[in-house]
Design an enzyme around this catalytic site. Structure first.
Site, PDB file in Angstrom:
ATOM      1  N   ASN A  43      52.228  42.193   6.184  1.00  0.00           N
ATOM      2  CA  ASN A  43      52.188  41.981   4.727  1.00  0.00           C
ATOM      3  C   ASN A  43      53.411  42.550   3.995  1.00  0.00           C
ATOM      4  OD1 ASN A  43      48.547  42.292   4.538  1.00  0.00           O
ATOM      5  ND2 ASN A  43      49.800  40.439   4.581  1.00  0.00           N
ATOM      6  N   ASP A  68      40.183  38.132   2.959  1.00  0.00           N
ATOM      7  CA  ASP A  68      41.277  37.183   2.696  1.00  0.00           C
ATOM      8  C   ASP A  68      40.917  36.207   1.577  1.00  0.00           C
ATOM      9  OD1 ASP A  68      43.826  36.196   3.157  1.00  0.00           O
ATOM     10  OD2 ASP A  68      43.110  34.660   4.535  1.00  0.00           O
TER      11      ASP A  68
HETATM   12  C1  IPE Z   1      45.199  39.216   6.774  1.00  0.00           C
HETATM   13  O1  IPE Z   1      45.405  38.295   5.780  1.00  0.00           O
HETATM   14  C2  IPE Z   1      45.547  40.595   6.285  1.00  0.00           C
HETATM   15  C3  IPE Z   1      44.636  41.170   5.304  1.00  0.00           C
HETATM   16  C4  IPE Z   1      43.532  40.623   4.866  1.00  0.00           C
HETATM   17  C5  IPE Z   1      45.000  42.472   4.818  1.00  0.00           C
HETATM   18  P1  IPE Z   1      46.805  37.496   5.631  1.00  0.00           P
HETATM   19  O2  IPE Z   1      46.670  36.659   4.419  1.00  0.00           O
HETATM   20  O3  IPE Z   1      47.922  38.467   5.644  1.00  0.00           O
HETATM   21  O4  IPE Z   1      46.845  36.652   6.960  1.00  0.00           O
HETATM   22  P2  IPE Z   1      47.592  35.278   7.269  1.00  0.00           P
HETATM   23  O5  IPE Z   1      48.999  35.437   6.770  1.00  0.00           O
HETATM   24  O6  IPE Z   1      46.863  34.215   6.543  1.00  0.00           O
HETATM   25  O7  IPE Z   1      47.488  35.121   8.742  1.00  0.00           O
HETATM   26  C1  IPE Z   2      44.071  39.129   1.233  1.00  0.00           C
HETATM   27  O1  IPE Z   2      44.294  38.111   0.309  1.00  0.00           O
HETATM   28  C2  IPE Z   2      44.633  40.455   0.790  1.00  0.00           C
HETATM   29  C3  IPE Z   2      45.820  40.871   1.528  1.00  0.00           C
HETATM   30  C4  IPE Z   2      46.355  40.238   2.522  1.00  0.00           C
HETATM   31  C5  IPE Z   2      46.447  42.094   1.106  1.00  0.00           C
HETATM   32  P1  IPE Z   2      45.658  37.321   0.291  1.00  0.00           P
HETATM   33  O2  IPE Z   2      46.628  38.049  -0.571  1.00  0.00           O
HETATM   34  O3  IPE Z   2      46.144  37.058   1.662  1.00  0.00           O
HETATM   35  O4  IPE Z   2      45.232  35.985  -0.420  1.00  0.00           O
HETATM   36  P2  IPE Z   2      45.563  34.507   0.082  1.00  0.00           P
HETATM   37  O5  IPE Z   2      45.129  34.400   1.504  1.00  0.00           O
HETATM   38  O6  IPE Z   2      47.044  34.331  -0.071  1.00  0.00           O
HETATM   39  O7  IPE Z   2      44.774  33.637  -0.835  1.00  0.00           O
HETATM   40 MG    MG Z   3      45.773  35.615   3.010  1.00  0.00          MG
END
Ligand code: IPE
Ligand code: IPE
Ligand code: MG
Length: 271
Positions: free
Chosen positions: A94, A46
């Site tokens: 997502n 993340d």
């Molecule tokens: C979790 O991250 C999913 C992945 C890393 C693929 P998110 O960014 O989607 O999670 P939330 O929204 O912060 O809970």
């Molecule tokens: C994790 O990084 C990757 C996926 C969830 C696909 P994020 O895209 O959630 O990045 P942040 O958390 O918004 O910075």
């Molecule tokens: Mg994220």
């Protein structure tokens, strides 16, 4: 069409620094307790978007940078002789992101697979995708099938990529499978025990998660491996995923080395 869309994602993967699988006596592994390693490490990758935004870039730049990091972490996991590495690439939640970001991520996973397939195979990796694969674009499903088929007899690290994965969705699908077996008279409700449930989950064949790492500073599960983390040690890294280096990974492993896991019991000296 697909290739045009892919261009950007794949190009950013190329030209990375080469990082070889670290040897047992590599300075990277200094201080690791080899007798007390996790068998299964899971990672919530993340912080990509925030990392990119912090440097004035669009979110997708963070996803591309994250793909490079994943390759190095996989090599480190191989060097550590881990049995399983499970990474969260795309959650069932997502899909609610802007369509352009979703498309970019699908293309990035496709491009990563295409580009890394042969090298992962040579590294004896056994790749497996967990999640509702049928819900992914056809071109990605096809590449996934190809990769899994190519590596199915490999004996190295089990590399599970959670894509269109949600822990609740996984449980629903498992329960539906079990219900059909009951309905067909193959099993009775009394046969529904821990082992049967574990065998019905996408992670069938993997040990329970010992260490769960989340990068990016948040402290939540976000629907990841809800059953499998029952007794996992949780490690939160402040650094966003694009900055998570092999050194950061080994730091988490060393912290795991020192955790006191009691599994609900008592240490010998307390009995
Ligand atoms: C979790 O991250 C999913 C992945 C890393 C693929 P998110 O960014 O989607 O999670 P939330 O929204 O912060 O809970
Ligand atoms: C994790 O990084 C990757 C996926 C969830 C696909 P994020 O895209 O959630 O990045 P942040 O958390 O918004 O910075
Ligand atoms: Mg994220």
């Amino acid at each position: 069409m697909i290739n045009k869309l892919l261009g950007k994602a794949v190009m950013t993967l190329a030209g990375r620094d080469d990082f070889a699988i670290p040897k047992h006596d590599s300075p990277l592994f200094e201080g690791v307790d080899w007798d007390n390693l996790p068998r299964h490490v899971a990672v919530i990758m993340d912080g990509n978007g925030r990392w990119a935004n912090a440097q004035g870039q669009v979110r997708t730049v963070g996803h591309s940078a994250g793909a490079k990091v994943l390759k190095n972490i996989l090599k480190t996991a191989i060097g550590l002789n881990l049995e399983s590495l499970t990474v969260y690439a795309f959650s069932t939640e997502n899909w609610t992101r802007p369509a352009t970001e979703v498309k970019f991520l699908m293309n990035l996973i496709y491009g990563y697979l295409k580009q890394e397939l042969q090298e992962m195979h040579e590294d004896n990796v056994r790749i497996h995708f967990i999640g509702d694969i049928a819900g992914l674009p056809d071109y990605l499903q096809e590449e996934i099938r190809k990769a899994e088929e190519l590596m199915k007899n490999n004996t190295g690290v089990k590399f599970n990529v959670a894509t269109n994965y949600g822990g609740q969705d996984e449980m629903i699908r498992a329960i539906q499978k079990i219900a059909v077996s009951v309905q067909n008279g193959e099993i009775t409700p009394a046969d529904i025990q821990k082992e049967l449930i574990e065998d019905s989950l996408d992670t069938c064949g993997n040990p329970p998660v010992d260490l769960l790492i989340r990068t990016g500073g948040d402290h939540r599960l976000s629907n990841f491996l809800l059953w499998q983390v029952a007794y996992a040690e949780f490690y939160s890294a402040e650094v966003p995923w694009p900055e998570f280096s092999p050194k950061c990974f080994v730091k988490a492993i060393k912290e795991f080395n020192n955790r006191d896991r009691r599994f609900g019991g008592l240490n010998d000296d307390k009995k």
